[in-house]
Design an enzyme around this catalytic site. Structure first.
Site, PDB file in Angstrom:
ATOM      1  N   ILE A 279       0.854  -1.193   0.000  1.00  0.00           N
ATOM      2  CA  ILE A 279       0.000   0.000   0.000  1.00  0.00           C
ATOM      3  C   ILE A 279       0.890   1.244   0.000  1.00  0.00           C
ATOM      4  O   ILE A 279       1.782   1.387   0.843  1.00  0.00           O
ATOM      5  CB  ILE A 279      -0.935   0.015   1.225  1.00  0.00           C
ATOM      6  CG1 ILE A 279      -1.854  -1.217   1.202  1.00  0.00           C
ATOM      7  CG2 ILE A 279      -1.765   1.307   1.255  1.00  0.00           C
ATOM      8  CD1 ILE A 279      -2.775  -1.321   2.392  1.00  0.00           C
TER       9      ILE A 279
ATOM     10  N   ASN B 222      -1.250   6.732   7.883  1.00  0.00           N
ATOM     11  CA  ASN B 222      -1.488   6.563   9.321  1.00  0.00           C
ATOM     12  C   ASN B 222      -1.268   7.849  10.095  1.00  0.00           C
ATOM     13  O   ASN B 222      -1.991   8.161  11.050  1.00  0.00           O
ATOM     14  CB  ASN B 222      -0.578   5.465   9.883  1.00  0.00           C
ATOM     15  CG  ASN B 222      -1.126   4.073   9.602  1.00  0.00           C
ATOM     16  OD1 ASN B 222      -2.322   3.879   9.421  1.00  0.00           O
ATOM     17  ND2 ASN B 222      -0.232   3.091   9.566  1.00  0.00           N
TER      18      ASN B 222
ATOM     19  N   GLU C  71       2.087  -3.457   5.714  1.00  0.00           N
ATOM     20  CA  GLU C  71       1.104  -3.143   4.665  1.00  0.00           C
ATOM     21  C   GLU C  71       1.376  -3.918   3.376  1.00  0.00           C
ATOM     22  O   GLU C  71       0.889  -3.550   2.306  1.00  0.00           O
ATOM     23  CB  GLU C  71       1.100  -1.636   4.376  1.00  0.00           C
ATOM     24  CG  GLU C  71       2.365  -1.082   3.743  1.00  0.00           C
ATOM     25  CD  GLU C  71       3.439  -0.668   4.746  1.00  0.00           C
ATOM     26  OE1 GLU C  71       4.282   0.175   4.385  1.00  0.00           O
ATOM     27  OE2 GLU C  71       3.428  -1.184   5.881  1.00  0.00           O
TER      28      GLU C  71
END
Length: 351
Positions: free
Chosen positions: A225, A232, A267
């Site tokens: 990702i 975040n 991720e």
């Protein structure tokens, strides 16, 4: 029990006489097998293993034994309503005599374990079988109470053994289910609920080995990702977890049956495409990339979140990787190129 006519026939047999209505509720179709024999057919063969008894629903059978002179001696006949094969079953010994059909015969066969399970559920059956044993001895030279007592003790022992066996099977079944549950937990990523790294590396090792042995091709895709740390920082880790779960489910839904996807770490996701050439893997990867790019995830019913992904892919022939780790490293090199060239793109490994 579904067959009412069979119930009525059973109730006319000496083994099931006088059973109560409550006991009848324990009758189960799985306990019984109906079998047919023509005149002269061997039903039980002398010296065979004793694993079942028979209830005679129709016809007449002869109990026979081979003599020292090699002739066949007819010991007794049994008819409708009687039981055959019970003594050898209880003794756990080979059959001491043969049983041959004298006429057309219809029997109900009851396997040993089923018999003793019914004995534990239906007390009247135990009474009946003890009475049958006593009756058999009155018809032979063995008329002592000690002989009858011996069979009654063996009957109790057999019943205990079968009950313990059933309990062991039940506990083994529970243990097997628990082991499967534990294995599933050990192989599942707790956040995304898809397979985890441990699982995908097992699959990767097996797939690599099998494809090398049978000279077949498979591909793998490493997915990352884009800018996830920044995501975040902006939206918070709970939102990041939410996007990870949504992306994982999307990847899973996009793959074919027989493909594998797992959370590889952080991720990153690893996809295995069996029997897939690099050209087709590129098509799959591009479809995944476009679908993720278009996806909008609604978080907390208010915030719309979007992410993109970078994908690096390879197969087990490019650069002739020595093992599954080298193959993943090649995919990781391709993934690095995708990130270096602007992210949100698919790059195939180039040696």
């Amino acid at each position: 029990m579904s067959d009412n006519s069979l119930i009525q026939q059973l109730l006319q047999n000496e083994l099931f006489i006088n059973i109560s209505n409550d006991e009848k509720t324990h009758l189960n179709d799985n306990y019984f097998t109906k079998v047919h024999y023509k005149p002269g057919d061997i039903i039980i063969k002398e010296n065979d293993i004793s694993n079942e008894l028979f209830l005679i629903l129709k016809g007449i059978v002869q109990i026979t034994r081979n003599t020292v002179a090699g002739k066949v001696s007819i010991l007794i006949t049994r008819k409708k309503g009687e039981v055959i094969g019970e003594l050898g079953l209880i003794e756990n010994k080979p059959r001491s005599s043969s049983v041959v059909s004298q006429t057309d015969v219809v029997l109900i066969k009851i396997e040993k374990d089923n018999l003793f399970e019914m004995l534990s559920l239906m007390p009247t059956l135990k009474t009946n079988i003890n009475r049958i044993i006593a009756s058999r001895f009155r018809q032979t030279i063995y008329q002592t109470s000690s002989e009858i007592l011996k069979y009654q003790i063996m009957l109790e022992l057999n019943q205990t053994i079968v009950a313990q066996k059933k309990e062991l099977e039940r506990l083994n079944g529970i243990l097997e289910r628990k082991n499967k549950e534990l294995y599933q937990m050990a192989m599942t990523d707790q956040l995304t609920q898809i397979n985890n790294r441990c699982f995908i590396m097992e699959v990767m090792a097996k797939t690599f080995s099998n494809n090398r042995r049978y000279q077949m091709i498979f591909s793998c895709i490493l997915v990352d990702i884009d800018y996830f740390k920044k995501f975040n920082d902006i939206h918070g880790h709970l939102a990041g977890d939410f996007v990870l779960k949504k992306t994982a489910q999307l990847l899973k839904d996009l793959l074919r049956k027989g493909d594998y996807v797992a959370r590889y770490g952080g991720e990153e996701f690893l996809i295995i495409l069996p029997n897939t050439q690099i050209e087709n893997a590129i098509i799959v990867a591009e479809k995944i990339r476009q679908t993720v790019e278009k996806a909008v995830y609604t978080y907390n019913n208010t915030t719309e979140l979007k992410v993109t992904i970078s994908l690096g892919l390879t197969n087990n022939l490019l650069n002739s990787p020595e093992n599954e780790y080298q193959m993943i490293k090649n995919a990781d090199i391709a993934l690095y190129e995708a990130k270096k060239n602007g992210r949100n793109r698919v790059v195939a490994f180039s040696p």
